[in-house]
Design a protein around this motif. Structure first.
Motif, PDB file in Angstrom:
ATOM      1  N   ASP A 189      -6.234 -11.203  -6.055  1.00 31.20           N
ATOM      2  CA  ASP A 189      -5.545 -10.412  -7.071  1.00 31.20           C
ATOM      3  C   ASP A 189      -6.407  -9.185  -7.336  1.00 31.20           C
ATOM      4  OD1 ASP A 189      -3.965  -9.376  -9.043  1.00 31.20           O
ATOM      5  OD2 ASP A 189      -4.371 -10.960 -10.513  1.00 31.20           O
ATOM      6  N   TYR A 190      -6.197  -8.141  -6.530  1.00 34.64           N
ATOM      7  CA  TYR A 190      -7.013  -6.940  -6.700  1.00 34.64           C
ATOM      8  C   TYR A 190      -6.227  -5.681  -6.365  1.00 34.64           C
ATOM      9  CZ  TYR A 190      -7.866  -6.938  -1.598  1.00 34.64           C
ATOM     10  OH  TYR A 190      -7.725  -6.923  -0.230  1.00 34.64           O
ATOM     11  N   ARG A 191      -6.808  -4.557  -6.789  1.00 36.61           N
ATOM     12  CA  ARG A 191      -6.241  -3.247  -6.477  1.00 36.61           C
ATOM     13  C   ARG A 191      -7.369  -2.358  -5.981  1.00 36.61           C
ATOM     14  NH1 ARG A 191      -1.788   0.442  -9.120  1.00 36.61           N
ATOM     15  NH2 ARG A 191      -2.506   2.454  -8.345  1.00 36.61           N
ATOM     16  N   LEU A 192      -7.088  -1.631  -4.901  1.00 34.82           N
ATOM     17  CA  LEU A 192      -8.013  -0.651  -4.337  1.00 34.82           C
ATOM     18  C   LEU A 192      -7.362   0.722  -4.436  1.00 34.82           C
ATOM     19  CD1 LEU A 192      -8.930  -2.453  -0.970  1.00 34.82           C
ATOM     20  CD2 LEU A 192     -10.125  -2.617  -3.156  1.00 34.82           C
ATOM     21  N   ASP A 193      -8.072   1.670  -5.016  1.00 30.82           N
ATOM     22  CA  ASP A 193      -7.597   3.044  -5.098  1.00 30.82           C
ATOM     23  C   ASP A 193      -8.618   3.939  -4.423  1.00 30.82           C
ATOM     24  OD1 ASP A 193      -5.093   3.148  -6.768  1.00 30.82           O
ATOM     25  OD2 ASP A 193      -6.394   2.036  -8.131  1.00 30.82           O
ATOM     26  N   SER A 194      -8.264   4.512  -3.273  1.00 31.90           N
ATOM     27  CA  SER A 194      -9.156   5.376  -2.525  1.00 31.90           C
ATOM     28  C   SER A 194      -8.721   6.820  -2.656  1.00 31.90           C
ATOM     29  CB  SER A 194      -9.160   5.003  -1.038  1.00 31.90           C
ATOM     30  OG  SER A 194      -9.531   3.651  -0.873  1.00 31.90           O
ATOM     31  N   VAL A 195      -9.679   7.690  -2.941  1.00 31.19           N
ATOM     32  CA  VAL A 195      -9.437   9.129  -3.011  1.00 31.19           C
ATOM     33  C   VAL A 195     -10.306   9.775  -1.952  1.00 31.19           C
ATOM     34  CG1 VAL A 195      -9.563  11.205  -4.422  1.00 31.19           C
ATOM     35  CG2 VAL A 195      -8.907   9.018  -5.477  1.00 31.19           C
ATOM     36  N   LEU A 196      -9.673  10.562  -1.084  1.00 30.69           N
ATOM     37  CA  LEU A 196     -10.392  11.235  -0.004  1.00 30.69           C
ATOM     38  C   LEU A 196     -10.254  12.737  -0.201  1.00 30.69           C
ATOM     39  CD1 LEU A 196      -8.666   8.601   1.443  1.00 30.69           C
ATOM     40  CD2 LEU A 196     -10.662   9.016   2.869  1.00 30.69           C
ATOM     41  N   THR A 197     -11.400  13.425  -0.243  1.00 30.14           N
ATOM     42  CA  THR A 197     -11.404  14.867  -0.441  1.00 30.14           C
ATOM     43  C   THR A 197     -12.268  15.517   0.643  1.00 30.14           C
ATOM     44  OG1 THR A 197     -13.238  14.644  -1.997  1.00 30.14           O
ATOM     45  CG2 THR A 197     -11.021  14.790  -2.934  1.00 30.14           C
ATOM     46  N   ARG A 198     -11.926  16.752   0.970  1.00 30.58           N
ATOM     47  CA  ARG A 198     -12.729  17.496   1.942  1.00 30.58           C
ATOM     48  C   ARG A 198     -14.088  17.804   1.310  1.00 30.58           C
ATOM     49  NH1 ARG A 198     -10.978  17.301   7.162  1.00 30.58           N
ATOM     50  NH2 ARG A 198      -8.816  17.885   7.314  1.00 30.58           N
ATOM     51  N   PRO A 199     -15.166  17.649   2.095  1.00 32.98           N
ATOM     52  CA  PRO A 199     -16.496  17.972   1.527  1.00 32.98           C
ATOM     53  C   PRO A 199     -16.650  19.463   1.260  1.00 32.98           C
ATOM     54  CG  PRO A 199     -16.668  17.028   3.757  1.00 32.98           C
ATOM     55  CD  PRO A 199     -15.225  17.115   3.414  1.00 32.98           C
ATOM     56  N   VAL A 206      -5.153   6.539  -0.814  1.00 30.48           N
ATOM     57  CA  VAL A 206      -4.665   5.301  -0.208  1.00 30.48           C
ATOM     58  C   VAL A 206      -4.814   4.230  -1.283  1.00 30.48           C
ATOM     59  CG1 VAL A 206      -4.917   3.627   1.650  1.00 30.48           C
ATOM     60  CG2 VAL A 206      -5.522   6.032   2.054  1.00 30.48           C
ATOM     61  N   ARG A 207      -3.720   3.569  -1.599  1.00 31.04           N
ATOM     62  CA  ARG A 207      -3.748   2.529  -2.620  1.00 31.04           C
ATOM     63  C   ARG A 207      -3.265   1.213  -2.018  1.00 31.04           C
ATOM     64  NH1 ARG A 207      -2.020   7.123  -5.560  1.00 31.04           N
ATOM     65  NH2 ARG A 207      -3.596   7.675  -7.101  1.00 31.04           N
ATOM     66  N   TRP A 208      -3.984   0.137  -2.339  1.00 30.85           N
ATOM     67  CA  TRP A 208      -3.587  -1.199  -1.895  1.00 30.85           C
ATOM     68  C   TRP A 208      -3.651  -2.158  -3.065  1.00 30.85           C
ATOM     69  CZ3 TRP A 208      -1.158  -2.546   2.318  1.00 30.85           C
ATOM     70  CH2 TRP A 208      -1.238  -1.700   3.439  1.00 30.85           C
ATOM     71  N   GLY A 260       0.813  -1.212   0.000  1.00 31.36           N
ATOM     72  CA  GLY A 260       0.000   0.000   0.000  1.00 31.36           C
ATOM     73  C   GLY A 260       0.839   1.252   0.000  1.00 31.36           C
ATOM     74  N   ALA A 261       0.163   2.398  -0.192  1.00 23.25           N
ATOM     75  CA  ALA A 261       0.849   3.691  -0.172  1.00 23.25           C
ATOM     76  C   ALA A 261      -0.147   4.802   0.104  1.00 23.25           C
ATOM     77  CB  ALA A 261       1.558   3.944  -1.497  1.00 23.25           C
ATOM     78  N   PHE A 262       0.312   5.806   0.872  1.00 25.93           N
ATOM     79  CA  PHE A 262      -0.425   7.034   1.141  1.00 25.93           C
ATOM     80  C   PHE A 262       0.237   8.165   0.379  1.00 25.93           C
ATOM     81  CE2 PHE A 262      -1.235   4.568   4.940  1.00 25.93           C
ATOM     82  CZ  PHE A 262      -2.502   4.930   5.337  1.00 25.93           C
ATOM     83  N   ASP A 263      -0.578   9.117  -0.097  1.00 22.42           N
ATOM     84  CA  ASP A 263      -0.032  10.286  -0.788  1.00 22.42           C
ATOM     85  C   ASP A 263      -1.062  11.403  -0.721  1.00 22.42           C
ATOM     86  OD1 ASP A 263       1.684  11.905  -2.189  1.00 22.42           O
ATOM     87  OD2 ASP A 263       1.637  10.727  -4.030  1.00 22.42           O
ATOM     88  N   GLY A 264      -0.634  12.637  -0.964  1.00 26.86           N
ATOM     89  CA  GLY A 264      -1.572  13.740  -1.028  1.00 26.86           C
ATOM     90  C   GLY A 264      -1.244  14.852  -0.056  1.00 26.86           C
ATOM     91  N   ASP A 265      -2.286  15.650   0.238  1.00 20.81           N
ATOM     92  CA  ASP A 265      -2.121  16.803   1.122  1.00 20.81           C
ATOM     93  C   ASP A 265      -3.344  16.952   2.019  1.00 20.81           C
ATOM     94  OD1 ASP A 265      -4.135  18.180  -0.381  1.00 20.81           O
ATOM     95  OD2 ASP A 265      -2.619  18.886  -1.782  1.00 20.81           O
ATOM     96  N   GLU A 266      -3.441  18.082   2.713  1.00 17.94           N
ATOM     97  CA  GLU A 266      -4.516  18.309   3.680  1.00 17.94           C
ATOM     98  C   GLU A 266      -5.887  18.461   3.036  1.00 17.94           C
ATOM     99  OE1 GLU A 266      -1.775  20.183   3.452  1.00 17.94           O
ATOM    100  OE2 GLU A 266      -0.759  20.213   5.376  1.00 17.94           O
TER     101      GLU A 266
END
Length: 134
Positions: free
Chosen positions: A124-134, A114-116, A103-109
């Motif tokens: 055999d899978y990939r998860l790509d999570s994008v978190l943004t402020r509402p 978060v990628r796994w 996995g790996a974390f990246d980004g800013d405030e």
């Protein structure tokens, strides 16, 4: 490097799921909330809906991020087991035989990811999570 305390509050969650073994893709939409439970602990709650393989199901999970003796942070499952170290822009590994998780974390405030990737005889899978402020 961002610390879990730099990311406190509510986040919009959008996660793509690519299950290469099953040949299906899905999307999770919901929220992730990071809250302090003590100066050395941050609770990580996720809840949302997963649309996957023609079905829609509610999903949730809880993680706990704790400051360790060396001053860094470690992510734990809700039952207390260690998941991985909290590091930024550096790959992390979670040993969960028989499969390997990276996995790996990246980004800013304002927006972080978060990628796994899980590879092995059972997954055999990939998860790509994008978190943004509402």
């Amino acid at each position: 490097m961002l610390l879990p305390t730099d990311l406190l509050g509510a986040w919009e969650l959008r996660r793509t799921v690519d299950d290469r073994r099953a040949g299906v893709q899905g999307i999770v939409t919901g929220t992730t909330t990071l809250t302090t439970t003590s100066p050395d602990e941050v609770r990580w709650d996720e809840s949302g809906v997963m649309a996957f393989d023609g079905r829609t199901v509610p999903v949730s999970r809880e993680l706990v991020v704790r400051r360790n003796a060396g001053g860094g942070w470690t992510v734990h499952f809700s039952d207390g087991r260690v998941f991985h170290d909290w590091v930024w822009r550096v790959p992390v590994v979670h040993a969960c035989a028989p499969d390997d998780y990276t996995g790996a974390f990246d980004g800013d405030e304002h927006r972080w990811t978060v990628r796994w990737e899980a590879v092995g005889p059972a997954k055999d899978y990939r998860l790509d999570s994008v978190l943004t402020r509402p």
